[in-house]
Design a protein around this motif. Structure first.
Motif, short mmCIF file in Angstrom:
data_model
loop_
_atom_site.label_atom_id
_atom_site.label_comp_id
_atom_site.label_asym_id
_atom_site.label_seq_id
_atom_site.Cartn_x
_atom_site.Cartn_y
_atom_site.Cartn_z
N GLN A 211 0.83 -1.21 0.00
CA GLN A 211 0.00 0.00 0.00
C GLN A 211 0.86 1.26 0.00
O GLN A 211 0.55 2.23 -0.67
N LEU A 212 1.96 1.21 0.76
CA LEU A 212 2.87 2.36 0.80
C LEU A 212 3.47 2.63 -0.58
O LEU A 212 3.52 3.76 -1.04
N LYS A 213 3.93 1.54 -1.22
CA LYS A 213 4.54 1.67 -2.54
C LYS A 213 3.54 2.24 -3.54
O LYS A 213 3.86 3.09 -4.36
N LYS A 214 2.29 1.74 -3.43
CA LYS A 214 1.24 2.20 -4.32
C LYS A 214 1.00 3.69 -4.13
O LYS A 214 0.88 4.45 -5.10
N ARG A 215 0.96 4.12 -2.87
CA ARG A 215 0.73 5.53 -2.56
C ARG A 215 1.87 6.39 -3.11
O ARG A 215 1.65 7.44 -3.67
N GLN A 216 3.10 5.89 -2.94
CA GLN A 216 4.26 6.64 -3.44
C GLN A 216 4.22 6.76 -4.96
O GLN A 216 4.55 7.79 -5.52
N LYS A 217 3.80 5.67 -5.61
CA LYS A 217 3.70 5.67 -7.07
C LYS A 217 2.68 6.71 -7.52
O LYS A 217 2.92 7.46 -8.48
N GLU A 218 1.54 6.75 -6.82
CA GLU A 218 0.49 7.71 -7.18
C GLU A 218 0.99 9.14 -7.01
O GLU A 218 0.71 10.00 -7.83
N GLN A 219 1.73 9.38 -5.92
CA GLN A 219 2.26 10.72 -5.69
C GLN A 219 3.27 11.10 -6.78
O GLN A 219 3.30 12.22 -7.24
N LYS A 220 4.09 10.12 -7.17
CA LYS A 220 5.08 10.37 -8.22
C LYS A 220 4.39 10.70 -9.53
O LYS A 220 4.82 11.59 -10.27
N ALA A 221 3.29 9.98 -9.79
CA ALA A 221 2.56 10.21 -11.04
C ALA A 221 1.99 11.63 -11.06
O ALA A 221 1.91 12.26 -12.11
N LYS A 222 1.61 12.13 -9.89
CA LYS A 222 1.07 13.49 -9.83
C LYS A 222 2.16 14.52 -10.07
O LYS A 222 1.91 15.56 -10.63
N GLN A 223 3.37 14.22 -9.61
CA GLN A 223 4.47 15.16 -9.81
C GLN A 223 5.09 14.88 -11.18
O GLN A 223 6.12 14.24 -11.28
N VAL A 224 4.42 15.33 -12.19
CA VAL A 224 4.90 15.06 -13.54
C VAL A 224 6.19 15.84 -13.76
O VAL A 224 6.28 17.02 -13.48
#
Length: 198
Positions: free
Chosen positions: A72-85
């Motif tokens: 879940q942590l990794k998923k959240r980090q991935k989502e945040q990274k995707a937002k920071q284009v």
């Protein structure tokens, strides 16, 4: 590797050094337990005791499957990274007396950069006495921005720094072409103004 750095951030089970911990979670009443009891509770559920706030007093833990927690942590980090284009800045260089063929070639490149979401930094480089043509350089950059107005907005007007005159262009946000279901095609208000025939 990333998983290891995540693991290093959280203590679990016997690694937790506090004498007592506060347990939080969906099916647990938030309260403080002695560490031995907290570990036993996790064991009974065949789950792990994970310390999520080590600096709280007492530390806050969750009873959760540790691998699921990391996932879940990794998923959240991935989502945040995707937002920071990540925005790339592409440079396009002109001479003060660039011919039309060269200009159009560079214009085409700039269009494709902007369509891919990159910013464009276009500049005119003045060598030696060509600084006398700085007005020409400014006209060139303004023409360039004007030719790209469907693709970009000007972030910074032409500015002379040393021997370079630079303009910054950033891509225009693409408008979503999908109209809302049942949305009228004409602007609201115009239709209502027309007298209704009965």
């Amino acid at each position: 590797m990333k998983n290891d750095s995540l693991k290093a951030q959280y203590r679990i089970n016997e690694q937790i050094r506090a004498k007592e911990v506060r347990i939080v979670g969906d099916d647990v009443e938030s309260q403080v337990y002695p560490i031995a009891q907290a570990l036993k509770m996790a064991e009974e559920k065949e789950l792990d005791l994970v310390e999520i706030s080590p600096n709280a007093a007492p530390p806050v833990c969750r009873i959760i499957d540790y691998s699921k927690f990391l996932y879940q942590l990794k998923k959240r980090q991935k989502e945040q990274k995707a937002k920071q284009v990540k925005v790339n800045v592409k440079e396009i260089r002109f001479g003060p007396q660039t011919d039309d063929h060269d200009y159009n070639f560079k214009l085409k490149h700039a269009k494709s950069f902007l369509e891919e979401g990159d910013k464009v930094k276009a500049y005119v480089f003045f060598k030696g006495r060509s600084i006398l043509f700085k007005e020409q350089g400014e006209v060139l950059l303004l023409r360039f921005a004007n030719n790209l107005e469907d693709y970009a907005k000007v972030e910074q007007m032409p500015a002379l720094e040393g021997k370079r005159m630079t303009i910054f262009l950033s891509p225009k946000k693409k408008e979503v072409k999908k109209p809302a279901p049942g949305a009228p095609k004409e602007p609201k208000g115009e239709k209502e103004a027309e007298p209704k025939e009965e």
